[in-house]
Design a protein around this motif. Structure first.
Motif, PDB file in Angstrom:
ATOM      1  N   LEU A 134       0.818  -1.203   0.000  1.00  0.00           N
ATOM      2  CA  LEU A 134       0.000   0.000   0.000  1.00  0.00           C
ATOM      3  C   LEU A 134       0.861   1.266   0.000  1.00  0.00           C
ATOM      4  O   LEU A 134       0.567   2.221  -0.738  1.00  0.00           O
ATOM      5  N   GLU A 135       1.892   1.274   0.851  1.00  0.00           N
ATOM      6  CA  GLU A 135       2.746   2.456   0.961  1.00  0.00           C
ATOM      7  C   GLU A 135       3.519   2.736  -0.327  1.00  0.00           C
ATOM      8  O   GLU A 135       3.926   3.877  -0.566  1.00  0.00           O
ATOM      9  N   SER A 137       2.284   1.775  -3.416  1.00  0.00           N
ATOM     10  CA  SER A 137       1.370   1.718  -4.568  1.00  0.00           C
ATOM     11  C   SER A 137       1.374   3.074  -5.275  1.00  0.00           C
ATOM     12  O   SER A 137       1.438   4.130  -4.637  1.00  0.00           O
ATOM     13  N   GLN A 139      -1.087   4.619  -6.624  1.00  0.00           N
ATOM     14  CA  GLN A 139      -2.260   5.403  -6.229  1.00  0.00           C
ATOM     15  C   GLN A 139      -1.990   6.196  -4.948  1.00  0.00           C
ATOM     16  O   GLN A 139      -2.321   7.388  -4.856  1.00  0.00           O
ATOM     17  N   TYR A 140      -1.392   5.521  -3.935  1.00  0.00           N
ATOM     18  CA  TYR A 140      -1.099   6.202  -2.673  1.00  0.00           C
ATOM     19  C   TYR A 140      -0.021   7.263  -2.865  1.00  0.00           C
ATOM     20  O   TYR A 140      -0.149   8.391  -2.366  1.00  0.00           O
ATOM     21  N   ALA A 143      -1.561  10.175  -4.691  1.00  0.00           N
ATOM     22  CA  ALA A 143      -2.487  10.912  -3.822  1.00  0.00           C
ATOM     23  C   ALA A 143      -1.724  11.775  -2.829  1.00  0.00           C
ATOM     24  O   ALA A 143      -2.107  12.931  -2.570  1.00  0.00           O
ATOM     25  N   LYS A 144      -0.662  11.232  -2.280  1.00  0.00           N
ATOM     26  CA  LYS A 144       0.150  11.971  -1.324  1.00  0.00           C
ATOM     27  C   LYS A 144       0.859  13.139  -2.012  1.00  0.00           C
ATOM     28  O   LYS A 144       0.909  14.261  -1.469  1.00  0.00           O
ATOM     29  N   LEU A 224      -6.597  10.909   0.194  1.00  0.00           N
ATOM     30  CA  LEU A 224      -5.384  10.388   0.838  1.00  0.00           C
ATOM     31  C   LEU A 224      -5.704   9.642   2.127  1.00  0.00           C
ATOM     32  O   LEU A 224      -5.125   8.589   2.421  1.00  0.00           O
ATOM     33  N   PHE A 227      -6.500   5.939   1.910  1.00  0.00           N
ATOM     34  CA  PHE A 227      -5.343   5.046   1.901  1.00  0.00           C
ATOM     35  C   PHE A 227      -4.716   4.942   3.296  1.00  0.00           C
ATOM     36  O   PHE A 227      -4.381   3.845   3.759  1.00  0.00           O
ATOM     37  N   GLU A 228      -4.567   6.104   3.965  1.00  0.00           N
ATOM     38  CA  GLU A 228      -3.883   6.118   5.269  1.00  0.00           C
ATOM     39  C   GLU A 228      -4.685   5.370   6.328  1.00  0.00           C
ATOM     40  O   GLU A 228      -4.103   4.725   7.200  1.00  0.00           O
ATOM     41  N   GLU A 230      -6.573   2.767   5.796  1.00  0.00           N
ATOM     42  CA  GLU A 230      -6.350   1.345   5.536  1.00  0.00           C
ATOM     43  C   GLU A 230      -4.989   0.904   6.064  1.00  0.00           C
ATOM     44  O   GLU A 230      -4.865  -0.166   6.683  1.00  0.00           O
ATOM     45  N   ILE A 231      -3.970   1.757   5.850  1.00  0.00           N
ATOM     46  CA  ILE A 231      -2.620   1.449   6.343  1.00  0.00           C
ATOM     47  C   ILE A 231      -2.602   1.440   7.870  1.00  0.00           C
ATOM     48  O   ILE A 231      -2.033   0.531   8.493  1.00  0.00           O
TER      49      ILE A 231
END
Length: 561
Positions: A134-135, A137, A139-140, A143-144, A224, A227-228, A230-231
């Protein structure tokens, strides 16, 4: 003889001149018994010649893999028929295995592929892989990056608009001033009304600009955050599972004692300052040796541990040298395991030099200097109260303030400065803080230095698992700086002057012994070298400004070695 036929009991030949000890070794401060030395030499011979396993101890450049030195241990034991043997063990893993022929097994085998620990570890690794995926990816990451870019664009737009606002205000101020000079009252009134509308217009434009950008930023923050969140949920899941797994593992580490009583790691450490077992607890060699002895109805007679391999980067560990058990991990465990066993008394609780008189080499109405003997405390300890501080309180009953301006290690002899009042103490302490006090030590090193002088800079911090030992630590250590100058060579030893620039605990001892320092311990250093009749380190000279007379004073005390 060390056997590799699957037996854990190694025959130890004891002749008539080698008496067994009356008490078991106090494991945290000891002189190895001759029988333990004999057994250790057999293990060392085996390690040199063995072909059973491959492990890089860092002793040569041939072996591949990360060099890892290892603590080995031997325990002399007696069976029910009064036969004498010895057991051998190692700390942690060896050659990526818990089981090496001839060495006692672990308390619990964390490497068992069918055990719950390995299954739990695999689950944690899967969670780690999910977090990592995820970190990293696209997409993440996008987004960041977009979120940060929007915040940057907003700051740029805000600065640009405020610059415009400032220019417009200057223009309005100018128009207002010129209007006063050239317009009639009606025209001027109309001008002021127009300028007021312009001011309000830019005020609302600023508000709208902030609002529009904030909507964009909040929307991207929401993207963002998805994603965060989920992480973070995965991290929370990992934390809970890891804590649960650790507790379950610590429950599996069961330790017997001489009385046959059993306790697990969690119960042993719950009453300690930590409240829970530190990482690696139960993996050290001493608990393994005790556990095997008790499980097999063997009586522990004596024990010793030695280091084999290159020194770790942070610690001072010398190849083949004997060391005590660590306190942070082993003291609570061994405290339980030795119950019922007759053990040597703790030599650190014995009052050394209790009949020694303190030599006062200078005294006036404001201060005095004493020559502290070696193996004598500067201030009272937990169990030993006799010290320079307590003696000075008796000698100076009318004195006020902390008295001692600085300290010396218990093992170090030499000059100590004592203030008779608070004002003097404050002045002298300030001189120490500002490093205007000049100190010179004399030491005898166990080896020959090939330089005449030099400079050592190694940051130091306490070893939390093995107090009071110090570690070299570039991440969290405090700066440690020492100059040295060679005075003479004396029978494969080097006499030096040390000039400490900083005053860290054990600074001179670690700077001398560490492989990034002089790689040569001070003679008699029982923590970083080999024990002798004393530590050959003496605070020889002290130079400071007298707090009242302002005279620069230098005092010297010759060492007894």
């Amino acid at each position: 003889m060390f056997k590799t036929d699957g037996s854990y009991l190694h025959i130890l030949e004891v002749d008539e001149t080698e008496a067994l000890p009356d008490l078991f070794t106090y494991p945290f401060y000891y002189e190895p018994h001759p029988l333990c030395i004999k057994a250790s030499l057999e293990i060392q011979d085996y390690l040199v010649s063995q072909k059973e396993f491959e492990h890089n101890f860092g002793l040569d450049d041939i072996k591949s893999g990360l060099p890892i030195g290892k603590m080995f241990g031997v325990m002399v034991v007696e069976d029910r028929h009064s036969n004498i043997f010895y057991l051998a063990g190692f700390s942690g893993k060896l050659a990526e295995s818990n089981f090496i022929t001839g060495f006692v097994p672990p308390i619990y085998d964390t490497l068992n592929p069918s055990g719950f620990y390995k299954k739990g570890e695999a689950e944690l690794n899967r969670i780690n892989a999910e977090i990592d995926a995820l970190e990293h990816s696209p997409q993440y990451i996008n987004a960041k990056a977009k979120y940060e870019d929007l915040k940057f664009q907003f700051e740029e737009a805000l600065l640009e608009f405020k610059a415009l606002q400032k220019r417009e205000k200057v223009a309005r101020d100018k128009a207002r001033f010129e209007g006063q000079l050239h317009l009639n009252s009606t025209q001027y009134k109309q001008l002021l009304e127009e300028l007021k509308k312009q001011s309000i217009y830019y005020h609302f434009r600023l508000r709208d600009l902030k609002s529009d950008w904030q909507k964009k930023i909040d929307w991207q923050k929401k993207v963002l955050s998805g994603f965060e969140e989920e992480i973070n949920q995965l991290r929370k899941k990992r934390r809970v599972k890891s804590a649960k797994l650790q507790k379950a593992i610590h429950d599996q580490y069961q330790f017997l004692n001489f009385r046959g009583e059993n306790r697990d790691l969690n119960s042993i450490f719950e009453s300690t300052q930590l409240g829970q077992p530190p990482a690696g607890a139960g993996e050290c060699v001493a608990p393994k040796l005790f556990q095997f002895a008790y499980q097999n109805k063997l009586k522990p007679i004596a024990m010793a541990e030695f280091w084999w391999g290159a020194s770790p980067k942070s610690e001072v560990r010398r190849h083949k040298q004997f060391y005590p058990s660590c306190r942070g991990k082993c003291e609570p465990i061994l405290g339980h395991m030795m119950k019922g066993l007759e053990v040597e008394p703790n030599p650190m609780e014995k009052v050394p030099n209790e009949h020694t008189k303190l030599e006062i080499i200078y005294e006036d109405d404001f201060l005095l200097l004493v020559n502290k003997p070696h193996e004598f405390l500067s201030v009272p300890g937990k169990t030993i109260k006799d010290s320079v501080q307590t003696r000075m309180k008796t000698y100076l009953p009318e004195a006020k303030g902390p008295l001692l301006v600085h300290r010396l290690d218990m093992s170090t002899s030499g000059l100590l400065l004592v203030a008779k009042n608070e004002k003097t103490h404050k002045n002298l302490q300030k001189q120490f803080i500002e490093r205007s006090v000049k100190k010179r030590y004399i030491a005898l090193l166990d080896g020959v230095i090939d330089k005449s002088e030099g400079y050592i800079e190694l940051p130091l911090r306490v070893d939390l698992n093995n107090r009071p030992r110090q570690l070299v630590c570039y991440a969290h250590g405090k700066p440690g700086k020492t100059k040295y100058r060679v005075l003479a060579l004396e029978k494969n030893r080097t006499r030096v002057h040390f000039y400490p620039i900083t005053g860290r605990t054990h600074q001179l001892r670690v700077h001398a012994a560490h492989h990034k320092g002089l790689d040569m311990p001070i003679v008699g250093d029982d923590l970083y070298g080999k024990k002798a009749e004393r530590l050959y380190l003496h605070a020889e000279q002290l130079t400071f400004e007298h707090p009242v007379t302002k005279e620069r004073l230098t005092f010297t005390s010759e060492p007894s070695f």
